[in-house]
Design a protein around this motif. Structure first.
Motif, PDB file in Angstrom:
ATOM      1  N   PHE A 103      41.493  63.710  26.145  1.00  0.00           N
ATOM      2  CA  PHE A 103      42.794  64.343  26.321  1.00  0.00           C
ATOM      3  C   PHE A 103      43.884  63.301  26.573  1.00  0.00           C
ATOM      4  O   PHE A 103      45.047  63.498  26.213  1.00  0.00           O
ATOM      5  CB  PHE A 103      42.749  65.332  27.483  1.00  0.00           C
ATOM      6  CG  PHE A 103      42.043  66.616  27.158  1.00  0.00           C
ATOM      7  CD1 PHE A 103      42.737  67.683  26.613  1.00  0.00           C
ATOM      8  CD2 PHE A 103      40.685  66.762  27.390  1.00  0.00           C
ATOM      9  CE1 PHE A 103      42.096  68.873  26.309  1.00  0.00           C
ATOM     10  CE2 PHE A 103      40.023  67.950  27.084  1.00  0.00           C
ATOM     11  CZ  PHE A 103      40.731  69.001  26.542  1.00  0.00           C
ATOM     12  N   GLU A 104      43.512  62.186  27.198  1.00  0.00           N
ATOM     13  CA  GLU A 104      44.500  61.172  27.550  1.00  0.00           C
ATOM     14  C   GLU A 104      45.036  60.437  26.325  1.00  0.00           C
ATOM     15  O   GLU A 104      46.170  59.958  26.324  1.00  0.00           O
ATOM     16  CB  GLU A 104      43.878  60.167  28.521  1.00  0.00           C
ATOM     17  CG  GLU A 104      43.416  60.789  29.836  1.00  0.00           C
ATOM     18  CD  GLU A 104      42.712  59.785  30.726  1.00  0.00           C
ATOM     19  OE1 GLU A 104      42.652  58.598  30.325  1.00  0.00           O
ATOM     20  OE2 GLU A 104      42.238  60.169  31.809  1.00  0.00           O
ATOM     21  N   ILE A 105      44.208  60.328  25.285  1.00  0.00           N
ATOM     22  CA  ILE A 105      44.641  59.582  24.095  1.00  0.00           C
ATOM     23  C   ILE A 105      44.973  60.496  22.935  1.00  0.00           C
ATOM     24  O   ILE A 105      45.350  60.024  21.858  1.00  0.00           O
ATOM     25  CB  ILE A 105      43.549  58.591  23.651  1.00  0.00           C
ATOM     26  CG1 ILE A 105      42.250  59.332  23.313  1.00  0.00           C
ATOM     27  CG2 ILE A 105      43.297  57.566  24.725  1.00  0.00           C
ATOM     28  CD1 ILE A 105      41.165  58.434  22.752  1.00  0.00           C
ATOM     29  N   TYR A 106      44.894  61.792  23.147  1.00  0.00           N
ATOM     30  CA  TYR A 106      45.091  62.747  22.058  1.00  0.00           C
ATOM     31  C   TYR A 106      46.478  62.652  21.442  1.00  0.00           C
ATOM     32  O   TYR A 106      46.640  62.603  20.224  1.00  0.00           O
ATOM     33  CB  TYR A 106      44.841  64.163  22.567  1.00  0.00           C
ATOM     34  CG  TYR A 106      45.081  65.249  21.543  1.00  0.00           C
ATOM     35  CD1 TYR A 106      44.426  65.224  20.320  1.00  0.00           C
ATOM     36  CD2 TYR A 106      45.954  66.299  21.801  1.00  0.00           C
ATOM     37  CE1 TYR A 106      44.627  66.225  19.386  1.00  0.00           C
ATOM     38  CE2 TYR A 106      46.152  67.295  20.875  1.00  0.00           C
ATOM     39  CZ  TYR A 106      45.494  67.254  19.676  1.00  0.00           C
ATOM     40  OH  TYR A 106      45.697  68.232  18.754  1.00  0.00           O
ATOM     41  N   ASP A 107      47.524  62.587  22.273  1.00  0.00           N
ATOM     42  CA  ASP A 107      48.885  62.554  21.755  1.00  0.00           C
ATOM     43  C   ASP A 107      49.110  61.336  20.869  1.00  0.00           C
ATOM     44  O   ASP A 107      49.772  61.413  19.839  1.00  0.00           O
ATOM     45  CB  ASP A 107      49.896  62.566  22.897  1.00  0.00           C
ATOM     46  CG  ASP A 107      49.944  63.915  23.593  1.00  0.00           C
ATOM     47  OD1 ASP A 107      49.524  64.908  22.958  1.00  0.00           O
ATOM     48  OD2 ASP A 107      50.366  63.972  24.764  1.00  0.00           O
ATOM     49  N   GLU A 113      34.870  63.824  27.462  1.00  0.00           N
ATOM     50  CA  GLU A 113      35.863  64.701  26.855  1.00  0.00           C
ATOM     51  C   GLU A 113      37.193  64.630  27.601  1.00  0.00           C
ATOM     52  O   GLU A 113      38.262  64.737  26.997  1.00  0.00           O
ATOM     53  CB  GLU A 113      35.356  66.140  26.837  1.00  0.00           C
ATOM     54  CG  GLU A 113      34.182  66.349  25.882  1.00  0.00           C
ATOM     55  CD  GLU A 113      33.574  67.727  26.015  1.00  0.00           C
ATOM     56  OE1 GLU A 113      34.078  68.514  26.846  1.00  0.00           O
ATOM     57  OE2 GLU A 113      32.594  68.037  25.299  1.00  0.00           O
ATOM     58  N   GLU A 114      37.131  64.435  28.922  1.00  0.00           N
ATOM     59  CA  GLU A 114      38.366  64.357  29.702  1.00  0.00           C
ATOM     60  C   GLU A 114      39.214  63.162  29.280  1.00  0.00           C
ATOM     61  O   GLU A 114      40.436  63.218  29.267  1.00  0.00           O
ATOM     62  CB  GLU A 114      38.022  64.276  31.183  1.00  0.00           C
ATOM     63  CG  GLU A 114      37.339  65.526  31.734  1.00  0.00           C
ATOM     64  CD  GLU A 114      37.016  65.404  33.205  1.00  0.00           C
ATOM     65  OE1 GLU A 114      37.341  64.345  33.798  1.00  0.00           O
ATOM     66  OE2 GLU A 114      36.444  66.354  33.773  1.00  0.00           O
ATOM     67  N   LYS A 115      38.548  62.061  28.929  1.00  0.00           N
ATOM     68  CA  LYS A 115      39.289  60.878  28.500  1.00  0.00           C
ATOM     69  C   LYS A 115      39.964  61.102  27.147  1.00  0.00           C
ATOM     70  O   LYS A 115      40.992  60.488  26.845  1.00  0.00           O
ATOM     71  CB  LYS A 115      38.348  59.679  28.419  1.00  0.00           C
ATOM     72  CG  LYS A 115      37.762  59.264  29.755  1.00  0.00           C
ATOM     73  CD  LYS A 115      36.857  58.050  29.606  1.00  0.00           C
ATOM     74  CE  LYS A 115      36.263  57.635  30.947  1.00  0.00           C
ATOM     75  NZ  LYS A 115      35.361  56.455  30.827  1.00  0.00           N
TER      76      LYS A 115
END
Length: 292
Positions: free
Chosen positions: A237-241, A233-235
């Motif tokens: 956040f990195e590609i969400y934008d 799940e942490e990863k």
């Protein structure tokens, strides 16, 4: 005898429409919005179209095929005026706006094509969800996800966006891979559905079920951590934008969306949901304090 090749001086609206490859209704609309000047009428009261009218119609057809809007056509022909009475923008500004529109349409087509390709690859409605969600769940075997799971993800994605649905996907991965947790989920859902309008909100079963729902949610959280899904799940956040690019205009605030998605829950079931949520929040806070 050869037929006469002498062209008519004027033609009726039906002939004008046929020659331009449009409909009489479209021509009448052009008159209404001032894109095409009203022509003179014949003795029978019908419109008659001459050479200049036909040329204008052909240009309108060409511009329409290029994707130029009717308002921009009026501007291009120099007939539009702004509120101050100034001249309309020239053709360069019209084409500049058209280029921006086409670029946006091209981006939208790429997103749609990607969604279709995901749908083909996954072979289920899961492919219609965000790529963030699809990628997290595509490794599951066919049939592992229930239609109700996909429904829940669809609603969550609308309310909380792709990120919210991608985080929720961890729960469905655990349910799909832990038969005991899936069985408990089914039991709780059936019990919650039984809290109909015939059950009072202060019925002891409401609180008992909320406690059980809380315990089940904590068990799901433990399974998520044990499987390493929380790290995945942490990863996200990195590609969400990057995943949201081009979709900002379609977003609705979560608070607004929640008020527009109906759930036919009885007062007793609503109290159970609210109580369970509060219990889960308290349990998570206690767990966090113990780890600190």
């Amino acid at each position: 005898m050869y037929p006469s090749l002498t062209p008519p001086r004027q033609v009726k609206i039906g002939d004008a429409a046929a020659f331009a490859g449009i409909t009489p209704r479209a021509i009448r609309h052009y008159h209404e919005i001032g894109l095409l000047p009203e022509p003179e009428r014949g003795g029978d009261g019908r419109r008659r179209y001459g050479h200049d009218d036909m040329t204008r119609l052909l240009w309108i057809r060409k511009m329409a095929d290029a994707g130029i809007s009717l308002d921009d056509m009026r501007a291009a022909f120099g007939e539009a005026r702004d509120e101050a009475g100034d001249e309309a923008p020239d053709i360069e500004s019209v084409l500049s706006r058209l280029e921006e529109t086409l670029a946006a349409q091209e981006a939208a087509i790429k997103r749609r094509r990607a969604a279709v390709q995901r749908l083909q690859a996954v072979g289920s409605p899961l492919g219609l969800l965000s790529e963030l969600v699809t990628d997290r769940l595509s490794h599951l075997p066919p049939g592992a996800l229930r239609p109700s799971d996909l429904d829940a993800l669809l609603v969550t994605e609308r309310i909380f966006g792709p990120l919210g649905a991608a985080i929720q996907a961890s729960t469905f991965i655990v349910l799909a891979t832990h038969p005991d947790l899936r069985a408990e989920e089914d039991r709780l859902e059936a019990a919650e559905a039984a809290l109909d309008d015939g059950v009072e909100p202060d019925d002891p079963r409401v609180e008992e079920l909320a406690v059980q729902r809380c315990a089940h949610q904590m068990a799901l959280n433990q399974a998520i951590e044990a499987a390493g899904l929380d790290a995945a799940e942490e990863k996200i956040f990195e590609i969400y934008d990057a995943d949201l690019k081009g979709e900002e205009g379609t977003k609705m605030s979560a608070a607004t969306a929640i008020t527009k998605m109906p759930y036919d829950f009885s007062p007793a079931r609503m109290r159970c949901v609210e109580l369970a949520g509060r219990l889960v929040g308290e349990a998570l806070a206690d767990a966090h304090s113990a780890d600190s």
